[in-house]
Design an enzyme around this catalytic site. Structure first.
Site, PDB file in Angstrom:
ATOM      1  N   ALA A 183     -15.340 -18.281   2.327  1.00  0.00           N
ATOM      2  CA  ALA A 183     -15.002 -19.290   1.318  1.00  0.00           C
ATOM      3  C   ALA A 183     -13.882 -20.205   1.847  1.00  0.00           C
ATOM      4  O   ALA A 183     -13.919 -20.607   3.008  1.00  0.00           O
ATOM      5  CB  ALA A 183     -14.642 -18.618  -0.005  1.00  0.00           C
ATOM      6  N   CYS A 184     -12.885 -20.488   1.011  1.00  0.00           N
ATOM      7  CA  CYS A 184     -11.847 -21.457   1.420  1.00  0.00           C
ATOM      8  C   CYS A 184     -11.031 -20.974   2.612  1.00  0.00           C
ATOM      9  O   CYS A 184     -10.322 -21.757   3.235  1.00  0.00           O
ATOM     10  CB  CYS A 184     -10.914 -21.760   0.253  1.00  0.00           C
ATOM     11  SG  CYS A 184     -11.725 -22.706  -1.033  1.00  0.00           S
ATOM     12  N   SER A 185     -11.084 -19.679   2.912  1.00  0.00           N
ATOM     13  CA  SER A 185     -10.324 -19.166   4.056  1.00  0.00           C
ATOM     14  C   SER A 185     -11.165 -19.105   5.334  1.00  0.00           C
ATOM     15  O   SER A 185     -10.734 -18.484   6.323  1.00  0.00           O
ATOM     16  CB  SER A 185      -9.757 -17.786   3.730  1.00  0.00           C
ATOM     17  OG  SER A 185      -8.646 -17.923   2.873  1.00  0.00           O
ATOM     18  N   SER A 186     -12.312 -19.719   5.329  1.00  0.00           N
ATOM     19  CA  SER A 186     -13.191 -19.617   6.500  1.00  0.00           C
ATOM     20  C   SER A 186     -12.514 -20.106   7.786  1.00  0.00           C
ATOM     21  O   SER A 186     -12.687 -19.497   8.855  1.00  0.00           O
ATOM     22  CB  SER A 186     -14.476 -20.419   6.259  1.00  0.00           C
ATOM     23  OG  SER A 186     -15.199 -19.870   5.175  1.00  0.00           O
TER      24      SER A 186
ATOM     25  N   SER B  37     -12.494 -24.857   3.056  1.00  0.00           N
ATOM     26  CA  SER B  37     -11.821 -24.414   4.288  1.00  0.00           C
ATOM     27  C   SER B  37     -11.285 -25.572   5.125  1.00  0.00           C
ATOM     28  O   SER B  37     -10.395 -25.381   5.960  1.00  0.00           O
ATOM     29  CB  SER B  37     -12.778 -23.578   5.139  1.00  0.00           C
ATOM     30  OG  SER B  37     -13.824 -24.378   5.636  1.00  0.00           O
TER      31      SER B  37
END
Ligand SMILES: CC(C)(COP(=O)(O)OP(=O)(O)OC[C@H]1O[C@@H](n2cnc3c(N)ncnc32)[C@H](O)[C@@H]1OP(=O)(O)O)[C@@H](O)C(=O)NCCC(=O)NCCS
Length: 370
Positions: free
Chosen positions: A152-155, A331
């Site tokens: 998700a956004c931390s990819s 991300s």
């Protein structure tokens, strides 16, 4: 010992921008039509209008870039319209990735053929396989191996750690991390609570062993730290089992759904502690940081996290905001901030790239300008 250094970055910005006024006008036109339908059907509770003032106040977002504005702004459609691609044509994420990757390679002074690892890391991949990363590897003429990953956004930060570890272990010398985010495709533009949140963009980073890097401007990775904690507060139920569970592929839970206020409350302390503990493990403290390139979801979240880490309110330079123009690009957000706001730093300056999002997942990458 081999150190991993970031030697180049790239950014693909989509061709269309939608400001809050246009987005809200389209949403409100849909609400008016929907309320007329509801009144006719005897539904008493009307839907409420959205407002640009609320969006700016609650999030700091003024505008966003998208792959297609027309489909989103059409009150009859309210989702982007992207042309389907045949198997022999480049996929959309591969095309976005090529533009960002070429910029990053040029900045690093690296030929595509010298890349040993390509990671495509993002919240939503346009197909399960073959990996977009393998397609991108072929389109670039890169060597080695490639794979997709989704945190998700931390990819991006999770991919940076993966690439940096491979460099430090000596199994590769150069990696390319690419984050093609088409968030407009997973956003419910008919949901008043979230229709303004996301935008599209693609970022790219070149990471190299310091033994082979030749770029003048480089950022050494001093350390990476990742954390996850399960939560349903941000969720998207779309999946390959939809067909066999006879689920409605157009159901709203097959799109991004969140409890925004809960996310805010739970994620800010988690991220502030992650960065602070990570710095302490490197014998550093918040006031050693010249810059925080934070995930770009909400400017109040970024102000709060930066204040907790630094011990005082950040100035605009210390924790740059790009979400005012780009909105939340998942991300890609913290990498866009890094791409646009690092060149003024002096040699020796320290900074942290930090992501946070669904999972929950959060990643901290501490860097020093060489
Ligand atoms: C989404 C977010 C901007 C919403 O801001 P908020 O201040 O929490 O807003 P709330 O949802 O509590 O709503 C506050 C009020 O505004 C109203 N509101 C919600 N959306 C609105 C809109 N588009 N226009 C006008 N009013 C709106 C609500 O109905 C509510 O009204 P009430 O007080 O009368 O009940 C914010 O919670 C956020 O950014 N959270 C973190 C999200 C995040 O980081 N997610 C990670 C994604 S990867």
């Amino acid at each position: 010992m081999t150190h991993a250094v970031i030697t180049g970055t790239g950014l693909f910005t989509p061709p269309h921008a939608i400001d809050n006024a246009d987005l809200v006008a389209s949403f409100n036109a849909w609400v008016d039509a929907e309320n007329a339908r509801r009144a006719e059907a005897g539904v008493e509770e009307p839907l409420a209008h959205s407002s640009s003032d609320f969006i700016v106040k609650a999030s700091g977002i003024h505008s966003r870039y998208v792959m297609d504005a027309e489909g989103i702004l059409d009150p009859e459609r309210m989702r982007p319209r992207l042309s389907p691609r045949g198997n022999d044509e480049p996929s959309i994420q591969c095309e976005m990735g090529l533009t960002a990757a070429h910029q990053a390679l040029d900045a690093a002074g690296v030929a595509a053929g010298d890349i040993d690892l390509v990671i495509v890391a993002c919240s939503n991949l346009e197909r399960p396989y073959p990996a977009v990363a393998v397609e991108l590897q072929a389109a670039l003429g890169a060597g080695g191996y490639a794979f997709d990953m989704n945190v998700a956004c931390s990819s991006a930060t999770f991919a940076i750690e993966t690439a940096a570890n491979a460099i430090r272990a000596g199994s590769i010398r150069r990696a390319l991390v690419v984050n093609p985010e088409i968030c407009s495709a997973h956003l419910n533009f008919r949901d008043r609570d979230s229709h303004f949140i996301f935008g599209d963009a693609c970022t790219a980073l070149v990471l190299e062993s310091d033994e082979v890097a030749s770029a003048e401007s480089r950022f050494e990775i001093l350390g990476t730290r990742l954390t996850t904690r399960f939560s349903n507060a941000i969720r998207n139920n779309a999946g390959f089992l939809d067909r066999v569970t006879d689920s409605d592929p157009l159901a709203t839970d097959r799109l991004f759904v969140q409890e925004g206020r809960r996310v805010f409350k739970e994620v800010c302390p988690l991220v502030a502690a992650l960065i602070t503990d990570h710095l302490a493990s490197l014998e550093l403290a918040g006031d050693d940081l010249a810059r925080l390139w934070l995930h770009q979801a909400n400017r109040h979240m970024n102000d709060l996290i930066a204040r907790r880490v630094l011990g005082h309110a950040p100035d605009a330079e210390q924790a740059p905001i790009i979400l005012d123009r780009y909105a939340n690009t998942s991300s890609a957000g913290s990498i866009i901030a890094f791409h646009l706001h690092r060149h003024d730093l002096s040699p020796g300056a320290l900074g942290v790239v930090c992501s946070f999002g669904a999972g929950y997942s959060a990643g901290s990458v501490v860097v020093r300008r060489q």
